[in-house]
Design a protein around this motif. Sequence first.
Motif, mmCIF file in Angstrom:
data_model
loop_
_atom_site.group_PDB
_atom_site.id
_atom_site.type_symbol
_atom_site.label_atom_id
_atom_site.label_comp_id
_atom_site.label_asym_id
_atom_site.label_seq_id
_atom_site.Cartn_x
_atom_site.Cartn_y
_atom_site.Cartn_z
ATOM 1 N N ARG A 108 13.571 113.453 -66.706
ATOM 2 C CA ARG A 108 12.735 114.432 -67.285
ATOM 3 C C ARG A 108 13.534 114.825 -68.725
ATOM 4 N NH1 ARG A 108 12.476 117.287 -61.798
ATOM 5 N NH2 ARG A 108 14.522 118.437 -62.614
ATOM 6 N N SER A 182 4.493 109.653 -60.452
ATOM 7 C CA SER A 182 5.659 110.307 -59.800
ATOM 8 C C SER A 182 5.418 111.356 -58.959
ATOM 9 C CB SER A 182 6.813 110.499 -60.767
ATOM 10 O OG SER A 182 7.909 111.279 -60.229
ATOM 11 N N ASP A 184 6.860 113.953 -58.707
ATOM 12 C CA ASP A 184 7.710 114.829 -59.308
ATOM 13 C C ASP A 184 6.721 115.317 -60.452
ATOM 14 O OD1 ASP A 184 10.420 116.840 -59.813
ATOM 15 O OD2 ASP A 184 9.700 116.227 -61.648
ATOM 16 N N HIS A 185 6.257 116.680 -60.502
ATOM 17 C CA HIS A 185 5.134 116.730 -61.515
ATOM 18 C C HIS A 185 5.688 117.231 -62.659
ATOM 19 C CE1 HIS A 185 2.299 118.423 -57.798
ATOM 20 N NE2 HIS A 185 2.465 117.300 -57.775
ATOM 21 N N CYS A 188 6.232 113.976 -64.397
ATOM 22 C CA CYS A 188 4.858 113.319 -64.497
ATOM 23 C C CYS A 188 4.265 113.933 -65.915
ATOM 24 C CB CYS A 188 4.043 113.425 -63.382
ATOM 25 S SG CYS A 188 2.332 112.745 -63.627
ATOM 26 N N ALA A 189 4.308 115.320 -65.989
ATOM 27 C CA ALA A 189 3.923 116.059 -67.141
ATOM 28 C C ALA A 189 4.770 115.572 -68.472
ATOM 29 C CB ALA A 189 4.084 117.354 -66.937
ATOM 30 N N LEU A 254 -4.827 111.327 -62.293
ATOM 31 C CA LEU A 254 -4.351 112.586 -62.338
ATOM 32 C C LEU A 254 -5.368 113.556 -62.407
ATOM 33 C CD1 LEU A 254 -1.090 111.923 -64.579
ATOM 34 C CD2 LEU A 254 -1.198 112.475 -61.914
ATOM 35 N N SER A 257 -6.711 114.606 -59.134
ATOM 36 C CA SER A 257 -5.674 114.915 -58.078
ATOM 37 C C SER A 257 -5.764 116.550 -57.691
ATOM 38 C CB SER A 257 -4.311 114.445 -58.473
ATOM 39 O OG SER A 257 -3.889 114.998 -59.626
ATOM 40 N N ALA A 259 -3.002 118.017 -58.045
ATOM 41 C CA ALA A 259 -1.650 118.580 -59.048
ATOM 42 C C ALA A 259 -2.257 118.935 -60.332
ATOM 43 C CB ALA A 259 -0.606 117.189 -59.107
ATOM 44 N N ASP A 262 -0.438 122.064 -62.385
ATOM 45 C CA ASP A 262 0.966 121.759 -62.916
ATOM 46 C C ASP A 262 0.772 120.784 -64.045
ATOM 47 O OD1 ASP A 262 1.551 123.262 -60.924
ATOM 48 O OD2 ASP A 262 2.151 121.506 -59.621
ATOM 49 N N LEU A 263 -0.419 119.884 -64.412
ATOM 50 C CA LEU A 263 -0.346 118.968 -65.440
ATOM 51 C C LEU A 263 -1.548 119.646 -66.315
ATOM 52 C CD1 LEU A 263 -0.168 115.779 -63.210
ATOM 53 C CD2 LEU A 263 1.719 116.865 -64.366
#
Length: 785
Positions: A108, A182, A184-185, A188-189, A254, A257, A259, A262-263
């Motif tokens: 990250r 991944s 882990d958001h 991924c971001a 994505l 998804s 998530a 978060d993204l």
Amino acid sequence: MDQADIPALLARLASDEDAARKMAVFKLQSSINDPAFADVFISSGGLVILRRLIMTAGGNTLAYSLQSLTRLLEVDMGWDIFEGPSAGDLVERIVELIVTNPLVNILRGAMSILVALVSRSPTSSSSGLTGAPHELNGTAGSLSPRTPTAARVPGTFGSRALKPAVAVYPQFFELVIQQLQSADHALCANALMLINALIRDAVSGEGSGSGSSGGVGGPNGAPPKSPGAVPGEEWSKFIKRLQDLGLIRAVYNLLQSSALQDLAHPLLEFQSLTKVLLRKWREVRVDLERPEHRRALKGLHLASAPDRRHANGAVTTVPGTATSEDGEVSRKGSRRHNPEKWRRLGFETESPAVEFETAGFLGMMDLTDYVRKNEDGFQKLLLEQSTRPLSQRCPVARASLTVTMILYEHFQVDRSDMEESKIYMALNDASTHDKLFRPLLLQWSRLHTAGLHAFFRLWKSTGAQRNDFDKVAELVRVLIEQVVGQSSRTKDVLEVEDELQEYDAARLRELQMDLLELAFEDHWGPHLFQVRDELKHEALQFVKEQRIRCLLQGSWFIKPMPHTRQESYTKHRLYQPWRYAKLSHNRRYLHYGDFPEKLPYDPGLETLTEKIDLGTISSVVSNVSANPEAETSEAEGEQTPNSSTPTLRHNGAAITKPTTKITIYSFSDDAAGSSITPATPDTTVISTLGGGSSTETKEQPVLTLYPPTHSLASEWLDGLLMLLNQAPITAETNKLVTLVSEYGLKIRLLNVRLEQMYAGPEGRGKGVGVVPSREGLDEDYFYEI
């Protein structure tokens, strides 16, 4: 942390004990985003120590060091760490961490640093206390700007700064794209933000390691910075490289998804960058002087199987000539093109480059991509088209370019998403995600292919000709708006493709008319309502005339057999089951007569012995239902094979007993009054004429008709009522009135050009507003309904 503690902090950061370094850098990451603290830290030589930790440390110490540098860069300070001859080693170390280190917290931080490095413009420079590097002058706390020297090496930013490191680790881009999967958001971001930064730098036109110097220009179409670069080659190769590594599919997943929240920001930025790429491809002019453009056109020609002799592309050879593989003829060393080399592919002229002016190189990409993936289908389509007359052939190339522009306008590629995204993100409502996020935008190629196949299907099903091209294009536009526009965020592209192929043409046409009508109502509301009223009145008069003509033509009715035991044998023997009724030509008398059998011809008025003066009719009573559902159910029951409708027999012939009847009443004296009809169980409709006291007159039935079908009952009941200047009451007649008025409205709408819906005449002159002459025209026309 107080600025006075910075010397002690630096001492612990430089300690040989790992525990001390870890605790010190952990505290550093929480304080370094304060500009005042960061300024003293940099002036005290903290960047050198921080760089050493990044180059040598591992584990949490390394993770905290990367996070500290990230927060320092966020306040636009500490860029000196990327200056000097050793800056490349630091970048290579960060790239190495992304490629080789599996720890999420390290990945990250490393990606965040590269995002800042790539996003920084080469012309940007820090100034003032918050950004300029300082060094100690005398005692601690007395600061003065550090004067650049001739030996100072300027920093390298943008994706150019990654070129040496990526050359050492060529799998870098592949591993970054893999991080989009991944769990882990945050990681991924960060990976998506790094990709966004690389793409933005590649197409910015300011020069980058990915070849942006070879771009077609900046966002506003400015010329490329590098004078010797070939527009649209290097940056496009970089984008294609990312796509080949699975970037589109990963981001598409994505966007669909759970998530998404978060993204949201990096996904919106990627979606916006996708539109930027589409705009840039469209801005690239198709130029036959460019090798890749010539190769693309040549590939189209060769994929069309030019060696096959199509009806419109056959080349006649004569002695001394030889035919080449691409359909050209050589004669004594000279080459002569097939006169319809490009028109048989669906271009309008033999200069295809000119026809890409609207869609640009984007249109060529879509067409070549379709042909490459559907080469067999493309050849079969051309072969099928060659067997048809020229006016009925579907122009494949022109259709492809049209679908490209339909998608371009549907996704509003020319409009940036960033302003809208700020509004929607402020709402922070999951219900707005379907409006804001458009995963199908990333499936551009598949949507283009599906839309093109839908164009071919509609062309064939509607029997369109060359002059109908724009009409079919409008149907495809409505289809895209309906299927793609109404699709939810989580709807898979396979379902969308299936709907585009299966959408019924008649249903689509009806939808098009509804949309057109809504558009006209929005802009021409009061005028449209007035037109509706006029058309409804005209339709009522039309149906009235049709119903009355049914009466003028005459019809056969059934008379029920006397069934009571009190009926005499003579009356039963003289029973005549058929009755024929007909309106006189002057529309004043209703003639009728009874017959023992149904004649093969219609009797004339002279044969009908009875007649009724229409002026004496007081009311018409019938059990024909005015409810469309009841009438439909009765009609269906009438046609049911196992129906329990009683059947009569007369002289050996079967006669179905009628279920509906129409009774005509008249007053017993000459005075006109209101009708009083006895209430009977089967009487559902009563129509009265005249006015006056009900105690002065009495009605009596003068004629009863038993229509064998509901349609005939509707025609005669409403015909009699409309003949007596009353409104129709049956569902079938009212449905016909509505149908005629709606057709009239649609005919008028189709005669109005779309641009006239939004604006009136621009001004006088040049024939604007002038009513055309009808000289030489007659009334010999009709509408087929």
